[in-house]
Design a protein around this motif. Sequence first.
Motif, PDB file in Angstrom:
ATOM      1  N   ALA A  50       0.761  -1.074  -0.220  1.00  9.25           N
ATOM      2  CA  ALA A  50       0.211   0.197  -0.223  1.00  9.25           C
ATOM      3  C   ALA A  50       0.906   1.364   0.048  1.00  9.25           C
ATOM      4  CB  ALA A  50      -0.927  -0.095   1.399  1.00  9.25           C
ATOM      5  N   VAL A  51       2.158   1.265   0.057  1.00  8.85           N
ATOM      6  CA  VAL A  51       2.914   2.253  -0.015  1.00  8.85           C
ATOM      7  C   VAL A  51       3.919   2.694  -0.964  1.00  8.85           C
ATOM      8  CG1 VAL A  51       4.780   3.445   1.554  1.00  8.85           C
ATOM      9  CG2 VAL A  51       3.180   1.556   2.467  1.00  8.85           C
ATOM     10  N   THR A  52       3.742   4.063  -1.418  1.00 11.71           N
ATOM     11  CA  THR A  52       4.771   4.344  -2.594  1.00 11.71           C
ATOM     12  C   THR A  52       5.906   5.078  -2.173  1.00 11.71           C
ATOM     13  OG1 THR A  52       2.667   4.365  -3.955  1.00 11.71           O
ATOM     14  CG2 THR A  52       4.797   5.549  -4.924  1.00 11.71           C
ATOM     15  N   PHE A  53       7.115   4.732  -2.446  1.00 10.38           N
ATOM     16  CA  PHE A  53       8.329   5.469  -2.245  1.00 10.38           C
ATOM     17  C   PHE A  53       8.770   6.333  -3.238  1.00 10.38           C
ATOM     18  CE2 PHE A  53       7.856   1.627   0.515  1.00 10.38           C
ATOM     19  CZ  PHE A  53       8.334   2.005   1.727  1.00 10.38           C
ATOM     20  N   GLU A  54       9.477   7.307  -2.932  1.00 10.81           N
ATOM     21  CA  GLU A  54      10.028   8.492  -3.848  1.00 10.81           C
ATOM     22  C   GLU A  54      11.085   7.568  -4.594  1.00 10.81           C
ATOM     23  OE1 GLU A  54      10.611  12.269  -2.597  1.00 10.81           O
ATOM     24  OE2 GLU A  54       8.844  12.185  -1.424  1.00 10.81           O
ATOM     25  N   ALA A  55      11.927   7.022  -4.074  1.00  9.04           N
ATOM     26  CA  ALA A  55      13.028   6.136  -4.354  1.00  9.04           C
ATOM     27  C   ALA A  55      13.104   4.607  -3.946  1.00  9.04           C
ATOM     28  CB  ALA A  55      14.147   6.829  -4.111  1.00  9.04           C
ATOM     29  N   PRO A  56      13.522   3.820  -4.710  1.00  7.42           N
ATOM     30  CA  PRO A  56      13.624   2.410  -4.210  1.00  7.42           C
ATOM     31  C   PRO A  56      14.897   1.949  -3.239  1.00  7.42           C
ATOM     32  CG  PRO A  56      14.545   2.485  -6.367  1.00  7.42           C
ATOM     33  CD  PRO A  56      13.992   3.931  -5.969  1.00  7.42           C
ATOM     34  N   ILE A  57      15.037   2.755  -2.299  1.00  9.16           N
ATOM     35  CA  ILE A  57      15.926   2.681  -1.260  1.00  9.16           C
ATOM     36  C   ILE A  57      15.568   2.510   0.014  1.00  9.16           C
ATOM     37  CG2 ILE A  57      18.023   3.911  -0.435  1.00  9.16           C
ATOM     38  CD1 ILE A  57      18.127   5.408  -3.063  1.00  9.16           C
ATOM     39  N   VAL A  58      16.037   1.147   0.709  1.00 11.26           N
ATOM     40  CA  VAL A  58      15.704   0.883   2.014  1.00 11.26           C
ATOM     41  C   VAL A  58      16.951   0.863   2.928  1.00 11.26           C
ATOM     42  CG1 VAL A  58      14.774  -1.167   3.346  1.00 11.26           C
ATOM     43  CG2 VAL A  58      14.121  -0.506   0.696  1.00 11.26           C
ATOM     44  N   VAL A 113       5.837 -10.286  -6.509  1.00 15.61           N
ATOM     45  CA  VAL A 113       6.494 -10.241  -5.355  1.00 15.61           C
ATOM     46  C   VAL A 113       8.030  -9.397  -5.693  1.00 15.61           C
ATOM     47  CG1 VAL A 113       7.870 -11.569  -3.470  1.00 15.61           C
ATOM     48  CG2 VAL A 113       6.080 -12.518  -4.712  1.00 15.61           C
ATOM     49  N   HIS A 114       8.111  -8.554  -4.632  1.00  7.45           N
ATOM     50  CA  HIS A 114       9.281  -7.633  -4.927  1.00  7.45           C
ATOM     51  C   HIS A 114      10.629  -7.993  -4.486  1.00  7.45           C
ATOM     52  CE1 HIS A 114       6.935  -3.810  -5.884  1.00  7.45           C
ATOM     53  NE2 HIS A 114       5.785  -4.824  -5.450  1.00  7.45           N
ATOM     54  N   LEU A 115      11.625  -7.926  -5.398  1.00 11.76           N
ATOM     55  CA  LEU A 115      12.981  -8.267  -5.079  1.00 11.76           C
ATOM     56  C   LEU A 115      13.718  -6.905  -4.658  1.00 11.76           C
ATOM     57  CD1 LEU A 115      12.422 -10.624  -6.847  1.00 11.76           C
ATOM     58  CD2 LEU A 115      14.613 -10.011  -7.837  1.00 11.76           C
ATOM     59  N   ILE A 116      14.360  -7.143  -3.195  1.00 14.80           N
ATOM     60  CA  ILE A 116      15.199  -5.971  -2.810  1.00 14.80           C
ATOM     61  C   ILE A 116      16.749  -6.641  -2.497  1.00 14.80           C
ATOM     62  CG2 ILE A 116      15.506  -4.566  -0.694  1.00 14.80           C
ATOM     63  CD1 ILE A 116      12.652  -5.104  -0.027  1.00 14.80           C
ATOM     64  N   ALA A 117      17.609  -6.083  -3.297  1.00 12.77           N
ATOM     65  CA  ALA A 117      18.843  -6.501  -3.443  1.00 12.77           C
ATOM     66  C   ALA A 117      19.450  -5.909  -2.048  1.00 12.77           C
ATOM     67  CB  ALA A 117      19.788  -5.938  -4.602  1.00 12.77           C
ATOM     68  N   ASP A 118      19.919  -7.133  -1.291  1.00 10.06           N
ATOM     69  CA  ASP A 118      20.448  -6.749   0.077  1.00 10.06           C
ATOM     70  C   ASP A 118      21.894  -7.282   0.156  1.00 10.06           C
ATOM     71  OD1 ASP A 118      21.050  -6.546   2.803  1.00 10.06           O
ATOM     72  OD2 ASP A 118      19.553  -8.070   3.444  1.00 10.06           O
ATOM     73  N   ASP A 153      26.197   0.810  -8.000  1.00  7.69           N
ATOM     74  CA  ASP A 153      25.732  -0.548  -7.413  1.00  7.69           C
ATOM     75  C   ASP A 153      24.200  -0.700  -7.477  1.00  7.69           C
ATOM     76  OD1 ASP A 153      28.352  -1.479  -7.285  1.00  7.69           O
ATOM     77  OD2 ASP A 153      28.391  -0.750  -5.157  1.00  7.69           O
ATOM     78  N   VAL A 154      23.420   0.522  -7.109  1.00  4.49           N
ATOM     79  CA  VAL A 154      22.090   0.679  -7.236  1.00  4.49           C
ATOM     80  C   VAL A 154      21.371   0.564  -8.530  1.00  4.49           C
ATOM     81  CG1 VAL A 154      20.292   2.123  -6.524  1.00  4.49           C
ATOM     82  CG2 VAL A 154      22.161   2.400  -5.085  1.00  4.49           C
ATOM     83  N   ALA A 155      22.321   1.282  -9.494  1.00 13.40           N
ATOM     84  CA  ALA A 155      21.891   1.172 -10.872  1.00 13.40           C
ATOM     85  C   ALA A 155      22.047  -0.333 -11.245  1.00 13.40           C
ATOM     86  CB  ALA A 155      22.538   2.055 -11.692  1.00 13.40           C
ATOM     87  N   LYS A 156      23.126  -0.993 -10.840  1.00 10.02           N
ATOM     88  CA  LYS A 156      23.464  -2.189 -11.650  1.00 10.02           C
ATOM     89  C   LYS A 156      22.365  -3.439 -10.779  1.00 10.02           C
ATOM     90  CE  LYS A 156      28.504  -1.567 -11.853  1.00 10.02           C
ATOM     91  NZ  LYS A 156      29.717  -2.336 -11.384  1.00 10.02           N
ATOM     92  N   ALA A 157      22.027  -3.000  -9.486  1.00  7.36           N
ATOM     93  CA  ALA A 157      21.209  -4.065  -8.918  1.00  7.36           C
ATOM     94  C   ALA A 157      19.752  -3.925  -9.564  1.00  7.36           C
ATOM     95  CB  ALA A 157      20.924  -3.591  -7.420  1.00  7.36           C
ATOM     96  N   ILE A 158      19.293  -2.920 -10.123  1.00  4.38           N
ATOM     97  CA  ILE A 158      17.918  -2.551 -10.533  1.00  4.38           C
ATOM     98  C   ILE A 158      18.123  -2.969 -11.926  1.00  4.38           C
ATOM     99  CG2 ILE A 158      16.204  -1.066 -11.681  1.00  4.38           C
ATOM    100  CD1 ILE A 158      16.385  -0.622  -8.505  1.00  4.38           C
ATOM    101  N   GLY A 185      17.513  -6.797 -12.325  1.00  4.34           N
ATOM    102  CA  GLY A 185      16.147  -7.349 -11.817  1.00  4.34           C
ATOM    103  C   GLY A 185      15.719  -7.066 -10.507  1.00  4.34           C
ATOM    104  N   ALA A 186      16.330  -6.299  -9.707  1.00  6.38           N
ATOM    105  CA  ALA A 186      15.872  -5.773  -8.401  1.00  6.38           C
ATOM    106  C   ALA A 186      14.650  -4.711  -8.595  1.00  6.38           C
ATOM    107  CB  ALA A 186      16.999  -5.613  -7.511  1.00  6.38           C
ATOM    108  N   ASP A 187      13.754  -4.750  -7.578  1.00  3.02           N
ATOM    109  CA  ASP A 187      12.756  -3.977  -7.437  1.00  3.02           C
ATOM    110  C   ASP A 187      13.323  -2.678  -6.774  1.00  3.02           C
ATOM    111  OD1 ASP A 187      10.518  -4.776  -9.010  1.00  3.02           O
ATOM    112  OD2 ASP A 187      10.948  -6.417  -7.763  1.00  3.02           O
ATOM    113  N   ALA A 188      14.100  -2.908  -5.822  1.00  3.37           N
ATOM    114  CA  ALA A 188      14.720  -2.038  -4.901  1.00  3.37           C
ATOM    115  C   ALA A 188      16.188  -2.281  -4.178  1.00  3.37           C
ATOM    116  CB  ALA A 188      13.836  -1.659  -3.737  1.00  3.37           C
ATOM    117  N   VAL A 189      16.862  -1.580  -3.426  1.00  5.99           N
ATOM    118  CA  VAL A 189      17.899  -2.146  -2.953  1.00  5.99           C
ATOM    119  C   VAL A 189      17.884  -1.676  -1.414  1.00  5.99           C
ATOM    120  CG1 VAL A 189      19.434  -1.624  -4.805  1.00  5.99           C
ATOM    121  CG2 VAL A 189      19.179   0.222  -3.217  1.00  5.99           C
TER     122      VAL A 189
END
Lengths: 367, 367, 367, 367
Positions: free
Chosen positions: D41-49, D256-261, D269-274, D277-281
């Motif tokens: 239910a949440v939208t983030f401005e950037a895919p960064i966790v 199902v979302h993929l978060i590169a951890d 690396d953020v760009a490479k992770a996406i 195939g990642a949805d977020a990092v």
Amino acid sequence: MYELGRSKRASRAHSFDDVAIAPTRRTRSEHEVDLSWRIDAVTFEAPIVAAPMDSVMSPATAIRMGELGGLGVLNLEGLWTRYEDPSSQYEQLTEPMDQVTATRRMQQIYAEPIKGELIAERLKTIRDAGVPVAGALSPANTLEFADVIEKAALDFFMVRGTTVSAEHVDDAEATLNLKDFIYRFETPVIVGGCATYRTALHLMRAGAAGVLVGFGGGAAHTTASVLGIEVPMASAVADVAEARRDYLEESGGRYVHLIADGAVGRSGDVAKAIACGADAVMVGSPLARATEAPGRGWHWGPEAWHATLPRGERVFFDQVGSLGEVVNGPSHVPDGTMNLAGGLRKAMALTGYTDIKSFQRIDLILR
Amino acid sequence: MYELGRSKRASRAHSFDDVAIAPTRRTRSEHEVDLSWRIDAVTFEAPIVAAPMDSVMSPATAIRMGELGGLGVLNLEGLWTRYEDPSSQYEQLTEPMDQVTATRRMQQIYAEPIKGELIAERLKTIRDAGVPVAGALSPANTLEFADVIEKAALDFFMVRGTTVSAEHVDDAEATLNLKDFIYRFETPVIVGGCATYRTALHLMRAGAAGVLVGFGGGAAHTTASVLGIEVPMASAVADVAEARRDYLEESGGRYVHLIADGAVGRSGDVAKAIACGADAVMVGSPLARATEAPGRGWHWGPEAWHATLPRGERVFFDQVGSLGEVVNGPSHVPDGTMNLAGGLRKAMALTGYTDIKSFQRIDLILR
Amino acid sequence: MYELGRSKRASRAHSFDDVAIAPTRRTRSEHEVDLSWRIDAVTFEAPIVAAPMDSVMSPATAIRMGELGGLGVLNLEGLWTRYEDPSSQYEQLTEPMDQVTATRRMQQIYAEPIKGELIAERLKTIRDAGVPVAGALSPANTLEFADVIEKAALDFFMVRGTTVSAEHVDDAEATLNLKDFIYRFETPVIVGGCATYRTALHLMRAGAAGVLVGFGGGAAHTTASVLGIEVPMASAVADVAEARRDYLEESGGRYVHLIADGAVGRSGDVAKAIACGADAVMVGSPLARATEAPGRGWHWGPEAWHATLPRGERVFFDQVGSLGEVVNGPSHVPDGTMNLAGGLRKAMALTGYTDIKSFQRIDLILR
Amino acid sequence: MYELGRSKRASRAHSFDDVAIAPTRRTRSEHEVDLSWRIDAVTFEAPIVAAPMDSVMSPATAIRMGELGGLGVLNLEGLWTRYEDPSSQYEQLTEPMDQVTATRRMQQIYAEPIKGELIAERLKTIRDAGVPVAGALSPANTLEFADVIEKAALDFFMVRGTTVSAEHVDDAEATLNLKDFIYRFETPVIVGGCATYRTALHLMRAGAAGVLVGFGGGAAHTTASVLGIEVPMASAVADVAEARRDYLEESGGRYVHLIADGAVGRSGDVAKAIACGADAVMVGSPLARATEAPGRGWHWGPEAWHATLPRGERVFFDQVGSLGEVVNGPSHVPDGTMNLAGGLRKAMALTGYTDIKSFQRIDLILR
């Protein structure tokens, strides 16, 4: 062949560091191993040739090398043939100084002309000691001093440059025609560096008794950075070994010797070079570590003093023992820079081989 | 193509460090080698272009570069077009300081607006010296100063960014339409960086006289870390060379020049770039080592001063000799950073080539 | 097989560093993992064997190793069998000194002859402590002390050299015939190093209860530099594991154990060795970090004191905890040099395995 | 698949460092790029966790992370839930000391029990600030505190361990049954680390809203040395992305979302992770460089304080700017550790992409 990009393919080549000798299922005793190397009329106790570099070869150390069972090669366009007494030049070249200063000083000192009479004198000194006599010139200086060399009746004459081809083309100058030169010359001629099957085959057809395999692969050479040209040694030796085989058949039995010239810094490299197909190795840096080395630990080659495009560094090595210990042991260091012959002997014994020729067939692995 | 994981494949690409030039069976004499490079109406003595970076190019060094037989390119959005007299800014940028301070200072100094009249003035200075005139702008600034550039009647105008495409899409802004721009523009336009076959082909079709091949590959660029984007140079040049060939056929004979722009730090890299298919190279860091370099050894590029996402370091190089020595020798260092033209010349001679165009066909090996 | 050059092909081999264990879709609890290793009549709590090196194994630490659930192996040709009280020699060998001095001193100290009665005495000390007894000799010394060994009724006798073959050939000397020797000998014999399928198969056919897989792969060995011979451990273990399988079938059920001997310096390497197919590992350097280690942090092996061709360095490691902590934890360092058994246990639990034998089948990846 | 040895094959896997994003023929303007990431239910401005590590996440920085448009995740078994006021513990952990001392001190400090009421209190603090609330527990502690978590009504609950499987087997203990747990739980559950197609598919089938892809790949993790287990991140993400696709089809539309951890240390690396195939990092070390980071530059993860087998180092990073600057810029360093979102945005613009989902399809190269 690998695709480098849409318009270009490239073959993969490997250095001695990339490969290792694979153990076999047999072992032999070391005393059974025979390291002897016979080329032309001379038999050496071990297939080890000292590189014609002023930092390691003087008439005295060339003689000592012969006494130790190997072959010493004097640089016939180095300090000993430019100066009647080069001791002051050696003093200047073995002082601590930065690389730029060292390069400039080498460029100055080696600007002094080569003297034919000094060539004759130095070679006589070696001959008088009763050991095999060998000297080296670059292709550019070979014609000028050919007569002096011929009269000196060497056991081996080397034409040694960064690269030597049997097909040097020049529209204007009179250049060295290797085939004619070797044909007219009494002394067996060893030629190089060469690094590919085709170049080697041409040199063999030109009549070379041996070829030096290598192209600026040594510890102190920077040819790859300056020219972009490089052939990793393991692949170069393995390529040229095929030329030897093909030429042997084509010539009806002429066996041309392969001397690996470059990147042979440790006894393990000596073993790898033979395992890749070499008959002998030419070594520089390990000898710079001998207490008798005229460079006193400093080490430099002919590329280092080029007047407009130097391609080698002056480097320093700790001195670890006598020339005898470096070549034949005993070793007191664990890094393979002493007892070169002993390292080769043990490598052969542990893998079940007793002569150089059959050791050329041992399996290698890529690390 | 290699499998990276179940959902993704990747192609392999190689840098100049990954490759080496393979010797051939022929050699030639150096005096027979012709390094000349003709592009559009100008013939250069050597295919060496100085990068539009404030650390190496001032009007004075751009002129000197031309006198030496190469092409100097002034950065038209650098210190010289932002400041009437940039000497104080050079002072501030060539002091010792840590990277963060240097980056912040560059961000401040380069915040000063570009002045059209200074562009005109600097280009006139170069033209008055009688050498070929070239300047570079990024795509973002090209439209604004197009008229000034047109009036200055350059020999070559470069549109140079991290990447330049012929299909920049923007729904809102008026953006540079390369094809229209080049069509309307009298001056030959060289465009880049580009790094792939398809991008290059599009740039060629847009009318570029030459393309800069590269993408943040230089010594002081950190684009790969910041953006993750990178194309190793050997593969990039080899890919784009195929685009040149295909476009040559498709266009019925328009030959678009390839200038390798990135990772060319030593004379060996110059030779490798040509061997991969380039017509010329753009160099930065070797020129930073010249005593005339306005950066006094400090070296930085346009990426380094980006206001929100800097992608280049300010680095220091020891100064080794005059710009003339760096470009044409003689060299006094053994690492390939002096006598760039001499290194290329010798590499060609030792492998039997006498002109740039045929040297593009030489065999390469993967190390 | 890869082409090295026209005349030579080579196979690719990989080290433990080249590989990693791949996670699976299952996990297990650590308390379910059974690390026990049964070989011949003895069951060990963990498959960890201490290398017969004077720097880590004294009678006291061999006993302690047994108490900790592993196997301590005493070097029967080291300080403890050459000197009645070797404490002065240990003093001399654990002083700070450069490598050349250390090598010469080792060569001197180990020149003292081995005494049969000391072999018997040391082994009795270990036996009296109630732990499994094991000792090692090199092939060259095995025949001379065979009777002493036989009388000592070891649990395991190791014939351990750089390489050991079942087909040592010597035209002159009486040499160890492994097959006859093992046949006549009551004690189970573990033999090595071996590194290839064929050598291992021959050793298995000669009757070995276990084979040591390795060839100078340890941290302090320089065999690759000195001899050029090397077999990266992951490939060596995976090759020899196939020999174990083939011999198991050929012999109608004799299971010969594989002990990975080399390059096992961290708990991750222990896990990788098992994952490649080993039944157990022999470790040296991690034990040198124990406070009880007789080398007090200094670490050297038998190769280091060879009289004419030393092939190992004396190296120093910080001491991190007791032998018990190094073997069974708890660990206080994050680098895998403590709690070797715990690291293996956790690796197995996290990948869903509960016994050593099935963990040998886990998937590996090449990094 | 490559042959490792006769008995074993292995697949090749690649890290983010092994790959690079290939330019395309298009570019876009940065202002057109949309970095938004919607999960549940949440939208983030950037895919960064932000990773649940005490060195970077306190209630205050978790709130700040939410304000900056990303997601802060509090470690629910760290200092903030073991101590009412952890400031003294932070003092002790951010002093200069050697690694062994640091490890022992962490082992002591984290021996203090976790308190359920502190979990509730810390989560309330974050919720009261009006940002999305997320917290993480390891599988071992999840059941004990499930009720507290449920009551706290998080936006996302993470079950995060070195590895998490949907099929943990234990004959004796009551263990976490992920499928049952997620089914009964109201809060969306994100689970990991996982690193393979099959594990990920099982976690997806267990009902995970997202999976953390990784296995000890971070800068401060030494899992590979301690356990031998490792999955290079580029291949891991690309493998799991296929599981997402297959599960999407199998489930009739559950994405199902993929978060590169792991190994995401720079904006590249953020760009490479996406791009893999990642949805977020999920990022740790870059945030440790923020001036607000509670670790004051020191950085450590949960692996570092394991009681018997620590697998992470405490490392230090220079602080470079505010958390806002680290996440959204502007950057003042050229190495990709500031302006993570800006780096990703520019990478997408330069390659012609305007949304995260389509950027997952960009071509990659192997360097």
